[in-house]
Structures are given as structure tokens and as C-alpha cells.
Design a protein around this motif. Sequence first.
Motif, short mmCIF file in Angstrom:
data_model
loop_
_atom_site.label_atom_id
_atom_site.label_comp_id
_atom_site.label_asym_id
_atom_site.label_seq_id
_atom_site.Cartn_x
_atom_site.Cartn_y
_atom_site.Cartn_z
N SER A 196 0.84 -1.20 0.00
CA SER A 196 0.00 0.00 0.00
C SER A 196 0.87 1.25 0.00
CB SER A 196 -0.90 0.02 1.24
OG SER A 196 -1.50 1.29 1.41
N SER A 197 0.57 2.15 -0.91
CA SER A 197 1.33 3.40 -0.99
C SER A 197 0.93 4.37 0.10
CB SER A 197 1.12 4.06 -2.36
OG SER A 197 -0.26 4.39 -2.54
N LEU A 198 -0.15 4.06 0.84
CA LEU A 198 -0.66 4.97 1.86
C LEU A 198 -0.36 4.49 3.28
CD1 LEU A 198 -4.16 5.80 0.31
CD2 LEU A 198 -2.03 7.10 0.13
N LEU A 199 0.33 3.37 3.39
CA LEU A 199 0.67 2.83 4.70
C LEU A 199 2.18 2.83 4.85
CD1 LEU A 199 -0.63 1.49 7.24
CD2 LEU A 199 -0.14 -0.72 6.16
N ASP A 200 2.67 3.38 5.97
CA ASP A 200 4.10 3.45 6.20
C ASP A 200 4.73 2.07 6.07
OD1 ASP A 200 6.65 3.45 7.93
OD2 ASP A 200 6.15 5.59 7.79
N PRO A 201 5.88 1.96 5.40
CA PRO A 201 6.54 0.65 5.24
C PRO A 201 6.77 -0.08 6.55
CG PRO A 201 7.59 2.28 3.83
CD PRO A 201 6.59 3.03 4.67
N LEU A 202 6.91 0.67 7.65
CA LEU A 202 7.10 0.03 8.95
C LEU A 202 5.92 -0.86 9.32
CD1 LEU A 202 8.53 3.06 10.96
CD2 LEU A 202 9.75 0.94 10.43
N PHE A 203 4.73 -0.53 8.83
CA PHE A 203 3.53 -1.28 9.18
C PHE A 203 3.16 -2.32 8.12
CE2 PHE A 203 2.69 2.98 11.21
CZ PHE A 203 3.07 2.56 12.48
N ARG A 204 3.92 -2.39 7.04
CA ARG A 204 3.58 -3.33 5.96
C ARG A 204 4.29 -4.66 6.11
NH1 ARG A 204 4.31 1.13 1.44
NH2 ARG A 204 6.27 0.01 1.14
N LYS A 205 5.31 -4.72 6.94
CA LYS A 205 6.09 -5.95 7.08
C LYS A 205 5.22 -7.05 7.67
CE LYS A 205 10.62 -7.53 8.65
NZ LYS A 205 11.83 -7.20 9.44
#
Length: 492
Positions: free
Chosen positions: A123-132
Motif C-alpha cells: 500500500s502506498s498509503l501505509l508506512d513501510p514500517l507497518f507493511r512488514k
Amino acid sequence: MDDMGVCGGSAEQRLAVKICRVLSLYGHITDSYVIEFFTDNLWESLPESWRRSLSDLTAPELADQLLCNGNPKDTSYRSVWPLSLLALKVTAQSLAFQRTPRHDMGSADKKRPAEFQANHCQSSLLDPLFRKHVKPKKQHEIRRLGKLVTRLSEATGCDHVVDVGSGQGHLSRVLSFGQGLNVTAVEADPSLIATATKFDHDLVYMLKKERIRPTKISACDITSIASSRPPRHVLACVDPQASWEEFINQLSDPVETSTGPQELESSLAASCQSVSSSDQHHWNNFILTGLHACGDLSVAMLRHFARCPNVVGITSVACCYMKLTTCEVPQPPGVLAPSPRSDPHLQQYGYPVSSWLSGVPGHKLSYKSREVACHAIEDYIERLKGESDILRVHCYRAVLETVIRGIDPNLKRIGVQTIKNAHKLPFREYAKQGLQRVGLVPDTPIDHTLVEDMLAQQQKVVAFFSLALLLAPLVETLILLDRMIFLQEQGW
């Protein structure tokens, strides 16, 4: 049911009555198990005029003519459908809650939100920290629900959130580190809490490494994330039969964050503002949230919201409607028996939860109808339009059910574990694996002429299941209406 005194009832009650009437007439379709298509002659249970209209339709035609909710004038029918079938389609689609977003997300690809246009997995709208460790669907959910909970926090002036059924803590981390809320994460599985705690530590570790990281697509300020408090984890099984006082007591027993290397413990303490002991055990107001709160758990949350003076708001994204307890099925498959009550009249069930609906004729929903209400009709429409090979799996399983009962008539609806890539296998190989999984000899001789005759009816199986999916949103709508009416009964 104006004859039941509901003419002056709420809009939710009037809609519920209409849905009950429709399901009283056609609920046998959603009650049916498609694996019994041949053993129970399900096709013959439909009106002959329906069978004539549906039997020769291709998969894309079934999608366009039966399931898609478009302008009837734009739909091209190969033959004249019976009025009863046309009326059922229009009625089912008009009575069910809308399943499309109220506000268009501006995506040219209606199957994929705009946030996944650049990268289908991130998601381009979710910080990469929360995508892991988070799949795309869950990324979308925790981002949207996180924003909604934040709005609810602002509206109520309450920054304490209790995440029920928190799992691996993906939503909890977004709410705490991303939204700056004070989060208590409640989970019954200790292994999931261990994983959630590890992921919390990993996030803090990344924050220490990337304190001044440039963020082109980040939706969060790294400084605010670093200054937020980590989620507080509580190991507890929320009993749907328990009182709100018992629930509050459960929240006061946090899990010690002993998982992981000692240096991560130090990082967590150094990088985040810890919740003091007085804060941990001081319960004033809080907001309840739950993403995929399974079965009765979502109902328990509603009861606590309605009755507990500490709960000032709630968001509930429910799932697994088939795991709701009912008077008829107090212990659905895979669900622990509810806590016994000394007075059986005080026993609380997950459906119906409202007193009013329990008195409406036709309100009862079978296990199977609630299970089919969990299916994503949109995904099936895409399979129909693309004539996916996966469509043959229902027919394969229905034929296998016939084969199994031919060998042992006592084996009915026996669970066959998922066979990997079943749609890519010839039926003989699929049958061998299926028979082996239910404890039967895989090379048992079968009547291949009969099997081929049944396999040739695949399109009828698909059409029958499509009818069930047409009605499925009505079942879900009735369940949600029941919860809304319950809240009305409680004064909300």
C-alpha cells in the motif's frame, strides 16, 4: 409483517421483516450444501422454469445476468426469464446492504484500490514500517480501520483503545505507533501474543536504525511514531457469556514482554514511553475495536459497548458468521461450548442478539446459510467472468461426495482437507487424494460412466451456487440488522 405490528417500527426492523420473508421462500437454497448437489438432487429443488433459464448459461452470462447489480436495461438475456427469478434477483439486490464503498477511491481498476496501483503488494498509503509481514488485504484494512478509530477517538475525546482479538498485533501497532493512541491488545492465543511482541520489538529496532529516514510514500511522521507508546498485550479469552465487569478485570492483567533478546527489551524501554503501573490498571473510558472478531466475539463486544459505562465507542468488523451460536446450534463446529448458565433462560446466543428479531417468523438462519454469507461474491463474479478453472472444484467435490457415499453411506459431509491445485488435476487423481484423506482405499473402483455424466453437469453446479451467492448478502444484512436493532433496544 405489518400484521406483526412493525409498520411503526424502525427502518431496520422493516427491512429485517422483508428479508425474513424472502428467506422463508428461498432460504432452502442457502441452506443447501453444494457438495450434495448430486446426492440430494439439488437441481431438481429449483422451479422447472428457473432450470430452463439457467442450465445453458455460460459462466460469464451467470455473472452478468444473475449476480451483477447493474442497470437491467443494459443486461442482455438469451431467453425470457420467469418473472419469479427476475423478481428474486431485483429483490435480493435491493434489500441487501450495499457492498461498494460509499466514496469512490478514484481507482481506474475497480478490483484494486488506488493505493495498490503502483505496487500490487504494498500500500502506498501505509508506512513501510507497518507493511512488514502484512498481506495487501490486511494492509488496506488496518489503514482504513486505523483512520476510523482515530476519528472515533477525536469524536469521543478518548485516546484509549482496546483491540479485541488482536492476533499478531498489526492493527494495534498502527493505532499505537501510527496514530499515537493508548492501546491494549487482547488475544487468547499466547503464540500470537509472542509473535505480536516480537513484531513490536522489531518495529522499535527499525526506528532506532532509521530515525532520520526520508519517507516519500510514508503516511506517518517518524518522530511521532518513535514517541508513541507500544501496545500493551493482555492474554485473555473473552467469554461471550461473561459480564462487562469480568471483561474489565481481564484487561487489568498485562502480559510481561519477556519475548526476544535482552537488547530489544532495552530498546523498547528506551525508545517508547512506557505505560506506568497506575495507567495500566486505571480504567476510565475506552473504545472497543475488533478486526475480524470471530463468531460470538463480535457480539460480545456489542454487549459490552451497550452495557459497560467505560466503553464510549466501538468499531466492529465481524467475520465467521457460521461460528455464531444459536438456540438450534449452541455449539457450532470448531467453537468451544458457551459457558453454562445456572438458568438456561439466561443463556445468551450470538444470533439473534436482539429480543425483537427472535419473535419474527423466518428469522432463523442455518449454519450453512451463515457460512455462505462469508463468501466474497465479488471474487466469484471475477471467476465467472474469467471462466476460471477453479469453478470446477465445487463439481469435483460434489462428485466425490457421491463416490464416498457409494463406498460407505454413513460418511456424509465428511471433511476433505483442501487438495492443493485441485482444479488442475484430472478427476481420477483428485478422487484418489480425496478418498485417501477420508480414510478410504484410494484405488477403490468407481463407475467412470456415472462420474463423467456428473462432471458434464458442472455448469448446473455453478449456477446453483451462484443462486446461493445471490441470496448470501441478504443473510449477512439480516445478521447486521439484528445487531443494530439490539443496540436500539439498549437505548442507542
